[in-house]
Design a protein around this motif. Structure first.
Motif, PDB file in Angstrom:
ATOM      1  N   GLY A   1     -16.882  -5.023  -1.361  1.00 44.50           N
ATOM      2  CA  GLY A   1     -17.974  -4.920  -2.343  1.00 44.50           C
ATOM      3  C   GLY A   1     -19.068  -5.958  -2.196  1.00 44.50           C
ATOM      4  O   GLY A   1     -19.894  -6.142  -3.097  1.00 44.50           O
ATOM      5  N   GLU A   2     -19.133  -6.613  -1.051  1.00 39.98           N
ATOM      6  CA  GLU A   2     -20.096  -7.706  -0.868  1.00 39.98           C
ATOM      7  C   GLU A   2     -21.544  -7.277  -1.128  1.00 39.98           C
ATOM      8  O   GLU A   2     -22.361  -8.094  -1.531  1.00 39.98           O
ATOM      9  N   LEU A   3     -21.860  -6.009  -0.861  1.00 33.11           N
ATOM     10  CA  LEU A   3     -23.258  -5.577  -0.956  1.00 33.11           C
ATOM     11  C   LEU A   3     -23.655  -5.078  -2.340  1.00 33.11           C
ATOM     12  O   LEU A   3     -24.831  -4.881  -2.604  1.00 33.11           O
ATOM     13  N   VAL A   4     -22.689  -4.855  -3.198  1.00 31.42           N
ATOM     14  CA  VAL A   4     -23.026  -4.248  -4.490  1.00 31.42           C
ATOM     15  C   VAL A   4     -22.647  -5.116  -5.685  1.00 31.42           C
ATOM     16  O   VAL A   4     -22.846  -4.713  -6.830  1.00 31.42           O
ATOM     17  N   VAL A   5     -22.102  -6.274  -5.401  1.00 33.17           N
ATOM     18  CA  VAL A   5     -21.684  -7.152  -6.492  1.00 33.17           C
ATOM     19  C   VAL A   5     -22.506  -8.438  -6.449  1.00 33.17           C
ATOM     20  O   VAL A   5     -22.680  -9.026  -5.382  1.00 33.17           O
ATOM     21  N   ASN A   6     -23.004  -8.841  -7.596  1.00 36.91           N
ATOM     22  CA  ASN A   6     -23.675 -10.154  -7.655  1.00 36.91           C
ATOM     23  C   ASN A   6     -22.633 -11.218  -7.355  1.00 36.91           C
ATOM     24  O   ASN A   6     -21.499 -11.123  -7.836  1.00 36.91           O
ATOM     25  N   ARG A   7     -23.026 -12.214  -6.578  1.00 33.98           N
ATOM     26  CA  ARG A   7     -22.001 -13.199  -6.200  1.00 33.98           C
ATOM     27  C   ARG A   7     -22.640 -14.508  -5.758  1.00 33.98           C
ATOM     28  O   ARG A   7     -23.820 -14.542  -5.407  1.00 33.98           O
ATOM     29  N   GLU A   8     -21.824 -15.549  -5.761  1.00 29.67           N
ATOM     30  CA  GLU A   8     -22.267 -16.829  -5.248  1.00 29.67           C
ATOM     31  C   GLU A   8     -22.396 -16.726  -3.731  1.00 29.67           C
ATOM     32  O   GLU A   8     -21.557 -16.088  -3.076  1.00 29.67           O
ATOM     33  N   VAL A   9     -23.435 -17.345  -3.199  1.00 32.34           N
ATOM     34  CA  VAL A   9     -23.616 -17.421  -1.754  1.00 32.34           C
ATOM     35  C   VAL A   9     -24.066 -18.843  -1.409  1.00 32.34           C
ATOM     36  O   VAL A   9     -24.486 -19.601  -2.281  1.00 32.34           O
TER      37      VAL A   9
ATOM     38  N   ALA B   1       0.854  -1.192   0.000  1.00 34.96           N
ATOM     39  CA  ALA B   1       0.000   0.000   0.000  1.00 34.96           C
ATOM     40  C   ALA B   1       0.886   1.237   0.000  1.00 34.96           C
ATOM     41  O   ALA B   1       1.389   1.658   1.039  1.00 34.96           O
ATOM     42  N   VAL B   2       1.136   1.785  -1.191  1.00 29.75           N
ATOM     43  CA  VAL B   2       1.900   3.029  -1.300  1.00 29.75           C
ATOM     44  C   VAL B   2       1.072   4.035  -2.086  1.00 29.75           C
ATOM     45  O   VAL B   2       0.153   3.658  -2.806  1.00 29.75           O
ATOM     46  N   GLU B   3       1.415   5.302  -1.940  1.00 32.06           N
ATOM     47  CA  GLU B   3       0.683   6.348  -2.657  1.00 32.06           C
ATOM     48  C   GLU B   3       0.651   6.033  -4.143  1.00 32.06           C
ATOM     49  O   GLU B   3       1.673   5.687  -4.737  1.00 32.06           O
ATOM     50  N   GLY B   4      -0.523   6.153  -4.732  1.00 34.70           N
ATOM     51  CA  GLY B   4      -0.649   5.940  -6.172  1.00 34.70           C
ATOM     52  C   GLY B   4      -0.965   4.503  -6.550  1.00 34.70           C
ATOM     53  O   GLY B   4      -1.232   4.204  -7.702  1.00 34.70           O
ATOM     54  N   SER B   5      -0.924   3.601  -5.563  1.00 35.58           N
ATOM     55  CA  SER B   5      -1.254   2.216  -5.904  1.00 35.58           C
ATOM     56  C   SER B   5      -2.741   1.996  -5.644  1.00 35.58           C
ATOM     57  O   SER B   5      -3.354   2.665  -4.814  1.00 35.58           O
ATOM     58  N   THR B   6      -3.310   1.008  -6.335  1.00 35.01           N
ATOM     59  CA  THR B   6      -4.727   0.714  -6.134  1.00 35.01           C
ATOM     60  C   THR B   6      -4.968   0.057  -4.782  1.00 35.01           C
ATOM     61  O   THR B   6      -6.108  -0.026  -4.328  1.00 35.01           O
ATOM     62  N   ALA B   7      -3.904  -0.425  -4.138  1.00 40.92           N
ATOM     63  CA  ALA B   7      -4.080  -0.976  -2.797  1.00 40.92           C
ATOM     64  C   ALA B   7      -4.546   0.110  -1.836  1.00 40.92           C
ATOM     65  O   ALA B   7      -5.302  -0.132  -0.901  1.00 40.92           O
ATOM     66  N   VAL B   8      -4.076   1.360  -2.065  1.00 41.53           N
ATOM     67  CA  VAL B   8      -4.455   2.478  -1.197  1.00 41.53           C
ATOM     68  C   VAL B   8      -5.692   3.173  -1.732  1.00 41.53           C
ATOM     69  O   VAL B   8      -6.628   3.468  -1.005  1.00 41.53           O
ATOM     70  N   ASP B   9      -5.698   3.432  -3.018  1.00 42.77           N
ATOM     71  CA  ASP B   9      -6.781   4.203  -3.607  1.00 42.77           C
ATOM     72  C   ASP B   9      -7.300   3.479  -4.841  1.00 42.77           C
ATOM     73  O   ASP B   9      -6.605   3.374  -5.854  1.00 42.77           O
ATOM     74  N   ILE B  10      -8.507   2.992  -4.706  1.00 39.12           N
ATOM     75  CA  ILE B  10      -9.090   2.192  -5.792  1.00 39.12           C
ATOM     76  C   ILE B  10      -9.317   3.040  -7.049  1.00 39.12           C
ATOM     77  O   ILE B  10      -9.467   2.538  -8.143  1.00 39.12           O
ATOM     78  N   GLU B  11      -9.285   4.383  -6.849  1.00 40.40           N
ATOM     79  CA  GLU B  11      -9.484   5.269  -8.001  1.00 40.40           C
ATOM     80  C   GLU B  11      -8.165   5.734  -8.606  1.00 40.40           C
ATOM     81  O   GLU B  11      -8.137   6.638  -9.440  1.00 40.40           O
ATOM     82  N   ALA B  12      -7.055   5.118  -8.178  1.00 41.46           N
ATOM     83  CA  ALA B  12      -5.745   5.593  -8.620  1.00 41.46           C
ATOM     84  C   ALA B  12      -5.518   5.383 -10.117  1.00 41.46           C
ATOM     85  O   ALA B  12      -4.733   6.085 -10.729  1.00 41.46           O
ATOM     86  N   LYS B  13      -6.185   4.406 -10.678  1.00 40.00           N
ATOM     87  CA  LYS B  13      -5.978   4.107 -12.095  1.00 40.00           C
ATOM     88  C   LYS B  13      -7.319   4.159 -12.813  1.00 40.00           C
ATOM     89  O   LYS B  13      -7.947   3.118 -13.060  1.00 40.00           O
ATOM     90  N   PRO B  14      -7.795   5.352 -13.141  1.00 42.41           N
ATOM     91  CA  PRO B  14      -9.125   5.474 -13.744  1.00 42.41           C
ATOM     92  C   PRO B  14      -9.250   4.744 -15.076  1.00 42.41           C
ATOM     93  O   PRO B  14     -10.331   4.262 -15.435  1.00 42.41           O
TER      94      PRO B  14
ATOM     95  N   ALA C   1     -20.823   0.439  -8.161  1.00 38.06           N
ATOM     96  CA  ALA C   1     -21.022   1.448  -7.130  1.00 38.06           C
ATOM     97  C   ALA C   1     -19.734   2.179  -6.774  1.00 38.06           C
ATOM     98  O   ALA C   1     -19.769   3.263  -6.199  1.00 38.06           O
ATOM     99  N   GLU C   2     -18.616   1.579  -7.074  1.00 36.25           N
ATOM    100  CA  GLU C   2     -17.316   2.227  -6.852  1.00 36.25           C
ATOM    101  C   GLU C   2     -16.350   1.667  -7.882  1.00 36.25           C
ATOM    102  O   GLU C   2     -16.598   0.605  -8.461  1.00 36.25           O
ATOM    103  N   PRO C   3     -15.244   2.383  -8.121  1.00 38.59           N
ATOM    104  CA  PRO C   3     -14.289   1.885  -9.115  1.00 38.59           C
ATOM    105  C   PRO C   3     -13.837   0.463  -8.758  1.00 38.59           C
ATOM    106  O   PRO C   3     -13.678   0.124  -7.585  1.00 38.59           O
ATOM    107  N   GLY C   4     -13.675  -0.345  -9.778  1.00 41.16           N
ATOM    108  CA  GLY C   4     -13.266  -1.727  -9.538  1.00 41.16           C
ATOM    109  C   GLY C   4     -14.431  -2.674  -9.344  1.00 41.16           C
ATOM    110  O   GLY C   4     -14.237  -3.873  -9.185  1.00 41.16           O
ATOM    111  N   ARG C   5     -15.641  -2.122  -9.318  1.00 38.69           N
ATOM    112  CA  ARG C   5     -16.834  -2.968  -9.232  1.00 38.69           C
ATOM    113  C   ARG C   5     -17.636  -2.754 -10.514  1.00 38.69           C
ATOM    114  O   ARG C   5     -17.706  -1.624 -11.024  1.00 38.69           O
ATOM    115  N   TYR C   6     -18.232  -3.820 -11.013  1.00 39.90           N
ATOM    116  CA  TYR C   6     -18.999  -3.724 -12.247  1.00 39.90           C
ATOM    117  C   TYR C   6     -20.404  -4.273 -12.034  1.00 39.90           C
ATOM    118  O   TYR C   6     -20.602  -5.180 -11.231  1.00 39.90           O
ATOM    119  N   VAL C   7     -21.333  -3.705 -12.762  1.00 33.61           N
ATOM    120  CA  VAL C   7     -22.710  -4.187 -12.715  1.00 33.61           C
ATOM    121  C   VAL C   7     -22.988  -4.963 -13.998  1.00 33.61           C
ATOM    122  O   VAL C   7     -22.689  -4.491 -15.087  1.00 33.61           O
TER     123      VAL C   7
END
Lengths: 119, 543
Positions: free
Chosen positions: B426-434, B210-223, B250-256
């Motif tokens: 993202g458990e609440l906004v992504v369709n997933r197996e349960v 987790a360093v500045e500019g990495s997606t580990a810190v900021d999921i919006e780092a790589k639009p 609902a947020e970057p890195g999640r798809y509908v």
């Protein structure tokens, strides 16, 4: 689309009666199938439990066998130590007995020598 | 004994490198050298770094250990080109992907080898991961679900550590240009389409820096990754024949993923009711009437039949109102036996004609337009057996977002999270197996329902849905939580479910005692504890 399933009166009653019979037959099928699926599930669960318990039993038996072997080894060692102890005690008694009439014991003589050296 | 280089190592660790901090790069390499499993090669592809020290440091390590290879690119080609150079050079049976600033735990490869040895047909493995700060502190462990193809369409959840069979990576053409930022998601989607087996190793074996500019810190780092990700998912859907549209989540890195329901599908919505009234948003309303009204208003699907199984004391005025709303779509089924939810739904299904069934409680109100289409369309995939919706209490807090069975109990994880929250990972906004969904709003194919014997009437009140979900799983079918199908469920938030011990034992006697959930592990599913842990310390300090 199907119709209102409330039993009607009049000409459509025979058709409705047959529909109701079909629905009842389907319902019967469902409950029987649930029973079968449930039995299969329980059978599967019991088999899994049996496999697990058998594996645990096998492990425990193995462990008991190991522990029994260790116990037997230790018993043999203990017996050996006891035998040696008895032998040594007898030897000590024999040595001390042979010296009992001929002056102080070895320990006493050693202590006496140390004391004299320290004076 | 000095390490030897195997002609065909078990693993080729591929690491594209571009200007990492030197100390971080060294830590990364050292973490590979520290592996207790020795049969690997490390291929580091320097993508024309501006710092001369980068290839020098790698070259130094390569001189010390013959298992390390340095490939120096003449031009900067970005991560896809660099990664493909690594793939081309790989001689190992499997490729493990490692970023230039991340760390493997010392037993990472040996754990993966154990998993491979258990399944010789495995083509793709992934492990749990956490994040690591500059000072080496780890946090944010992600206890991942077991193989969850639906979730992979909604997010690149497998991420690190990913280990792929080399021959399959080459067969699908490696990484693809134009998917920079989501190139790993795109590759894993293509690999898993053909994989014979996918295995999850449920242990943190990878520390994501987790360093500045990495997606580990900021999921919006790589639009730019977002656009590439949507395209990767869309192309995947097209390849596997799912009629759906991928879009931003609902947020970057999640798809509908919005599926289209075939117009010819006939859907029967089965609603058991006693015709009760209740206060809904300050207004007294007949629940079943509101349920039917909203469910029909918020679907554009034509071939919908509403089967209302009503207790015989249900007021005639209520039935008249239902007739007025649903008209020819309505099927009324009187029920005059003692209360048994399972029996009531089963009877309803027996009077239904649709090839798709939706079970709906009468205290439900559909919120999202197309809720029915989203809920029912996934059932076109033959290995999907059951789908469940996302339900909210009247105050917009979550009532249901999938079941989780663990710790000898059956749980509703994420209860009381708010509607705008995305949930952990993202458990609440992504369709997933349960493992399971509530029967308050769920859908099945008709043939599946009859094959598994419907709801068990030996469970009239509680756990009949849990039993149903177990049956679906025993039939080898997947159960999906559909986050895009949203409804209100006016079940009392304070109602204590009166569960009898015999009910729990009835489920346990069939299916055994649940220990750990395969899709929502308890580490993820116990949010209240987690949220309390995340609250600032000053809240707990004495004034």
């Amino acid at each position: 689309m199907t119709q209102d399933a409330t039993p009607p009166t009049g000409d459509g009653s025979e058709l409705e009666r047959l529909r109701e019979e079909v629905a009842e037959a389907r319902h019967h099928l469902l409950t029987v199938q649930d029973h079968i699926v449930g039995l299969e599930a329980e059978n599967g669960r019991l088999n899994r439990d049996l496999i697990r318990v058998t594996a645990e039993l096998r492990q425990l038996r193995k462990r008991v066998k190991n522990l029994t072997g260790q116990r037997d080894d230790l018993r043999t060692k203990l017996q050996d130590v006891r035998t040696r102890l008895e032998r040594n005690r007898a030897r000590v008694a024999q040595l001390e007995g042979s010296r009992s009439g001929g002056g102080p014991s070895l320990a006493r003589r050693a202590a006496r020598r140390v004391r004299s050296a320290l004076r | 004994m000095s390490p030897r280089r195997s002609a065909t190592p078990r693993f080729s660790i591929v690491t594209p490198v571009y200007d990492p901090p030197i100390d971080v790069l060294k830590e990364c390499i050292e973490s590979v050298l520290a592996q207790d499993f020795q049969d690997w090669e490390l291929i580091m592809v320097d993508d024309f770094s501006t710092q001369a020290a980068v290839p020098t440091v790698i070259g130094h390590y390569a001189q010390q250990d013959p298992r390390i290879t340095l490939i120096e690119r003449d031009v900067n080609g970005h991560i896809v080109a660099a990664s493909n150079d690594g793939v081309d050079a790989a001689r190992g049976e499997f490729i493990a992907l490692l970023d230039h600033d991340d760390l493997l735990v010392p037993h990472a490869l040996s754990r993966v080898v154990e998993a491979i040895d258990r399944h010789d047909d495995v083509d793709y493995l992934y492990t749990d991961e956490d994040k690591v700060t500059a000072d080496g502190t780890t946090y944010g462990a992600f206890a991942k679900p077991d193989w969850s193809p639906e979730r992979l369409r909604g997010q690149m959840y497998t991420s690190h550590l990913s280990v792929l069979r080399t021959s399959l990576v080459r067969e699908v053409g490696g990484f693809r240009e134009g998917f920079e930022g989501s190139q790993d998601h795109d590759l894993v989607l293509r690999v898993t389409e053909r994989a014979r087996r996918v295995v999850h190793v449920p242990e943190v074996l990878y520390h994501w820096r987790a360093v500045e500019g990495s997606t580990a810190v900021d999921i919006e780092a790589k639009p730019y990754a977002e656009t590439a990700g949507i395209r990767a998912v869309q192309e995947h859907l097209d390849r596997v024949g799912i009629d759906a549209e991928a879009g931003p989540g609902a947020e970057p890195g999640r798809y509908v993923v919005r599926r289209r329901l075939a117009p010819e599908r006939t859907v029967s919505v089965v609603i058991p009711t006693a015709g009760q009234s209740a206060l809904v948003r300050g207004r007294r309303a007949v629940l079943v009437v509101e349920a039917v009204r909203s469910l029909l208003e918020r679907t554009d699907h034509d071939r919908v039949e509403v089967v209302v199984v009503h207790d015989t004391p249900t007021p005639p005025a209520v039935l008249d109102e239902l007739r007025a709303i649903a008209r020819e779509r309505l099927v009324l089924v009187p029920f005059d036996r003692p209360f048994n939810f399972s029996e009531k739904v089963n009877v309803g299904v027996c009077h239904a004609s649709g090839d798709r069934l939706v079970f709906l409680n009468d205290d439900i109100e559909a919120i999202s337009q197309g809720w029915l289409e989203q809920l029912v369309a996934p059932l076109d995939e033959p290995d999907v057996g059951l789908t469940g919706a996302k339900l909210y209490f009247g105050d917009q807090t979550v009532q249901h977002a999938g079941h989780a069975y663990y710790n000898a109990g059956y749980h509703h994880p994420f209860k009381f999270w708010t509607r705008d929250e995305v949930g952990p990972f993202g458990e609440l906004v992504v369709n997933r197996e349960v493992t399971g969904v509530t029967a308050a709003c769920a859908a099945m194919r008709r043939d599946t329902f009859f094959a598994i014997g419907g709801f068990s009437e030996t469970l009239p009140g509680n756990f009949n849905d849990v039993d149903l979900c177990y049956k679906v799983r025993a039939a080898g079918l997947r159960t999906l939580f559909i986050a895009t199908s949203e409804l209100h469920h006016y079940e009392s938030q304070t109602r204590e479910a009166r569960v009898q011990e015999w009910e729990r034992l009835a489920v346990v006697s069939r299916w055994g005692v649940p220990d750990e959930d395969a899709f929502t592990p308890r580490a993820v599913a116990m949010p209240n504890l987690r949220r309390i842990q995340q609250l600032p310390d000053e809240l707990f300090s004495q004034p």
